[in-house]
Design an enzyme around this catalytic site. Structure first.
Site, PDB file in Angstrom:
ATOM      1  N   HIS A 150      27.390  11.325 -19.722  1.00 43.24           N
ATOM      2  CA  HIS A 150      27.312  11.848 -18.356  1.00 43.24           C
ATOM      3  C   HIS A 150      28.161  11.007 -17.400  1.00 43.24           C
ATOM      4  O   HIS A 150      28.853  11.529 -16.539  1.00 43.24           O
ATOM      5  CB  HIS A 150      25.855  11.873 -17.874  1.00 43.24           C
ATOM      6  N   THR A 184      23.517   9.352 -21.828  1.00 45.17           N
ATOM      7  CA  THR A 184      23.742   8.946 -20.445  1.00 45.17           C
ATOM      8  C   THR A 184      25.169   8.451 -20.255  1.00 45.17           C
ATOM      9  O   THR A 184      25.805   8.716 -19.225  1.00 45.17           O
ATOM     10  CB  THR A 184      22.743   7.834 -20.065  1.00 45.17           C
TER      11      THR A 184
END
Lengths: 353, 353, 353, 353
Positions: free
Chosen positions: A49, A46
């Site tokens: 990202h 994450t």
């Protein structure tokens, strides 16, 4: 000695690619909060990202915010209502903060709270010298648990939750996708009595790690018909359990084809769009059970994960290797974007000996 | 070569103490039955009761009957309707024969069939050169499974059924009573992810075996306050799981005292009379779950047990040592009556190399 | 009186559209089989597909074969090994015949046997004066159960299996698709303690029946935003349970959107192709549980279904109305192809008084 | 208008038999607490024990304390951190206050918290004009729920927890003991799809109420062989579910004898001493499951109970009848001590119209 007023923090400061090593105030804590001095923090997919500022990040992240939701550290200060921990305690934390009063919270399903906020995503996180945590979310650790293991309890909890979402003892297992959570799921499944564990993964380095973590068979799905291989090695039936860790539509589809009738699939990997499923043959006629896996159960996953670690049932050493001071974050992010098969740890308060 | 018409068999021939090595006809098989040449058979505690002709035996056993319900062997002949096995296959068998049409059988709970008959108790069993088994009850084995392990799948199934009657991964466990099934339960619990395993047992030799099977703590309950010790080592909470294997009232009572609130007890040991339980404090206020364990689930316990063995998850070697040709049964029974901590194998068709 | 040698039977005689009322031999039974004189048989959606000779039928059906897998009748003759029923008994039957030795059969999951054969699909069925059934598949009925109810236990079993595949008491429920099984699922859910039951269905007559069966809210999904409506009436959370009975991709997708986080979906309706699912938002982040539903559990679904009927907990009367002698099958099939909202019964041995 | 400083309260003021109607300060609330103006409160069997000052009371109660843990009311004031309710809301409350950090709390089993405190037992309760409740324990009610039902959610929750501690749909049930919780359990079991419900009870008035609540068969266990009767009416098998509500050793023993092999027993009634159980025949050989039932699950029992009530699935009217202003408590307690078969409501703030 006066407490420091500012600290280093790795932050998203603008709605754009990249992160900034900034100076931020040390968080002030409330009566039911705890301030933790971060020992080691780990980079999650994450975080990549958000670093890359993809579409999901653009919709969710509100800069400025300090990233980091996998970590361990030592309690620096505890609010006056806090009784469960005290300064000096070695801790990690559940970074999903639930509301306590929505329908799911009332049902004991806090991990899917309707009003969930995530520290390191929605609020300032652990890529900093200090991080502020609600006391209920603090998880006190046995000092015998290695520091590097303690830094990755968040994703290890994902793996434990996925594995234990149905029967596992004496079950054949397929893990599709051998990123860090997939690799940990292999170790957890073996520790919990699974019999043959198959793993599919295109990256050669990751297949090698899969074997080191305990996979009996590691398959390159582009080079071999994984479904035929798995069926052949399971007497034609298919595996009892699918642990989907890739989010890749083809892997999901193949995983369901390799699942036996009556089997169970735990879905954790995040596809970027809709996935076309052959529901008739892969779910309905098979009488399959599919479990969506999000976060970690609060807190029975933590209890079981800690028990497995304390009893020495999990060897996670193959996951580790790379580590860097917080200041050298760029190299760490770059390495992971290149498909590095393991966890990279960042140290905001100095490297361990 | 003409098939032999008679064979050696160890039989209860009279309503009195003792057993007789007799000559008996080789069983004739029906269309849906299988004749197995016995390789190894194992002596169960029940066999000791029948040998000694206790009150239970007197009410249940109708001489003459051949004993023996733990064994492995090779298919000699199969009835014309049998498709699942053929001569030469290596097999064991579930010796509990269910009726197929009672309420429990219809519910998929064949192991507690209302009309259960047991081969080796109610019909001629496996302490003989040959034994006749209904085809549905035959369990075909991977030749990789060691012969001595294959001979004790019946009690190993008891242990697997007891352990898997509730969650086990990441759970602390207490095994009360370290006879063979208790010892196997220790190995199964560890293989299925239990964390700390405590064992209580008065016999020193058995406590030593408990440690060899994987117990973390082996307690002499007459020499130490086992409840206090267990509570102390579980943060005051008590164990998550009690596996009661002794049938001893004091052990049962202590086991419940050592069980945590919300814990699960699997009861398998057979007390000889009523047991006084503190239901309020040990079951009701604790919100405990108690599972009665009888036999093995037919046949999901067999599936899981076989999967664990085939994957090499169970080391049962410490259980073995003593073995004898069928003719020397007296010595074997005497040894076991003396509290020998392990399984003794009998060989009706010659000793293995 | 000599038994008749031939009988009327409604058969697929050629690989083409339509069915033929033919004369066929009365089946000869084996030692473990039962011959049943059919009282009433009911037409399933599957029969419509075979009548119409769609692609699925062309791949599965091998003419000539007598259709019919929903029925009740009276035992005419029983093979010499049959003990559970005798001539004169009122019975229905599970028409899925399992092999007994595959992996799923051994696990107690006979309803998803790898070698399943279906009477009325793969073998001659119940649209005839007589039908032959293996004794294990016969289900003896209390004569108090109404004949018309007894004729539809197969689809009622589908509904019961779907409803009871997870918690139902005190749960809000959405039934998507109100064909006969959807309608029955409504009644079963209410009988088992569900709270608010929502139903979505485009056919007005079926929505009206849904209300008669106990639905609290019946929604026309093309005329109203069903997801918004359901969320609004469940405090924003969505329903606890989705029972998908339509096989329609849009209904499946809307059903998942209306499911609460942590909810359970039972999928029974058969889509004709792949379905694009938003796995991330509808399954993974929701922590949902999806259960594929096929057939009926053998035989615990039958036990529970019978118990509900015997206790008078299910009012299925709104389903019935149309009935015809077997000879008038054409009209019955035509009516159902037109979307008739109920079950049509055929009588091969004369209409009831 | 200034808030009143004092109020009426029914208190245990001395370590002796009896209760005193006293004047007490209106409780001051903290930031996360709620003050509720009590509409109706109900007398529990526990209150009778405390009134009578039995041995249990002497060990647990520390006078002075206001009794009362079954009630409903209207929020008078809410602390500044409280967001879930506001003044004027109609509420009840879970009176078991859990610690939040013990092993069981972390596992989501707050109802068996190691550090549980009970309002109305350990702290001042609801037999008063006002009662102070932690905000997390407040349960907001739909105004459509009748006031008298809202006053007994605590024991209704016991009944729901006991009934739903295992499968109930399509199950035969025996309720041993028809005090208020037993009577409620009958209604809950029927609402959740149980088939035949048997009740045993020596008190004739209570047997009559049992029938009114939905019991199919009410047996006087001293006048009839209840085990034989139940076996006879369940095809010889016994009941699927035992709900033990009496605490009487003989009733517990008979209940287990009437339970089928593979059945489930929920134990809620509190015996005053040890109970001798035939573990071999009643639990072990039967493969039975026994669940200890304490309190109500926090808060999924509340969610399900509320859903059942809101959907009108429970008719509890036969339980009610007697009511009194708080001042007339003596008559109410006397009536209940005489075996009155129902709930008696007390009104501290005036009788309802």
């Amino acid at each position: 000695m006066a407490a420091a007023a500012t600290m280093k923090a790795l932050r998203k400061t603008q709605a754009a690619r990249g992160l900034t090593l900034a100076t931020a105030p040390v968080p002030a804590i409330g009566a039911a909060e705890v301030l933790v001095r971060v020992r080691a923090a780990s980079i999650c997919g994450t975080d990549l990202h958000i670093f890359g500022w993809d579409r999901w990040s653009q919709g969710r992240i509100k800069p400025p915010v300090t990233l980091g939701h996998e970590f361990c550290g030592v309690v620096e200060r505890a609010g006056e209502e806090v009784t469960a921990v005290k300064p000096g305690d070695f801790v990690s934390a559940e970074m999903h903060v639930n509301c306590g009063h929505c329908h799911q919270c009332r049902l004991g399903e806090a991990h899917i709270c309707q009003n969930l906020r995530i520290i390191g995503i929605d609020e300032d996180g652990a890529f900093a010298e200090f991080v502020k945590i609600p006391a209920t979310n603090i998880w006190k650790l046995d000092p015998a648990i290695p520091e590097q293991y303690a830094a990755i309890l968040d994703p290890l909890g994902n793996a434990v939750h996925a594995v234990l979402a149905g029967p596992i003892a004496g079950q054949t297992v397929l893990v599709t996708g051998c990123g860090p959570i997939g690799l940990m799921a292999i170790a957890v499944a073996k520790a919990c009595g699974s019999s043959t564990v198959f793993a599919t993964e295109v990256n050669e380095q990751r297949r090698a790690k899969a074997k080191m973590m305990g996979a009996d068979v590691a398959i390159h799905p582009a080079a071999e018909d994984s479904v035929a291989r798995i069926r052949s090695e399971t007497g034609g039936a298919g595996v009892d359990v699918l642990l989907e860790m890739s989010g890749n539509p083809a892997a999901i589809q193949q995983g369901f084809k390799a699942l036996r009738a009556g089997g169970r699939a735990s879905l954790l990997g995040i596809p970027t769009g809709s996935v076309a499923l052959d529901l008739v043959n892969d779910v309905i006629f098979k009488g399959a059970t599919v479990r969506g896996i999000y976060g970690r159960r609060m807190y029975d996953t933590w209890v079981k994960m800690t028990a497995l670690l304390r009893a020495g049932r999990l060897n996670l050493d193959p996951l580790f290797g790379e580590r860097a001071p917080l200041e050298k974050f760029e190299g760490a992010f770059t390495m992971l974007q290149g498909g590095h098969a393991g966890k990279v740890l960042l140290y905001p308060n100095g490297m361990p000996r």
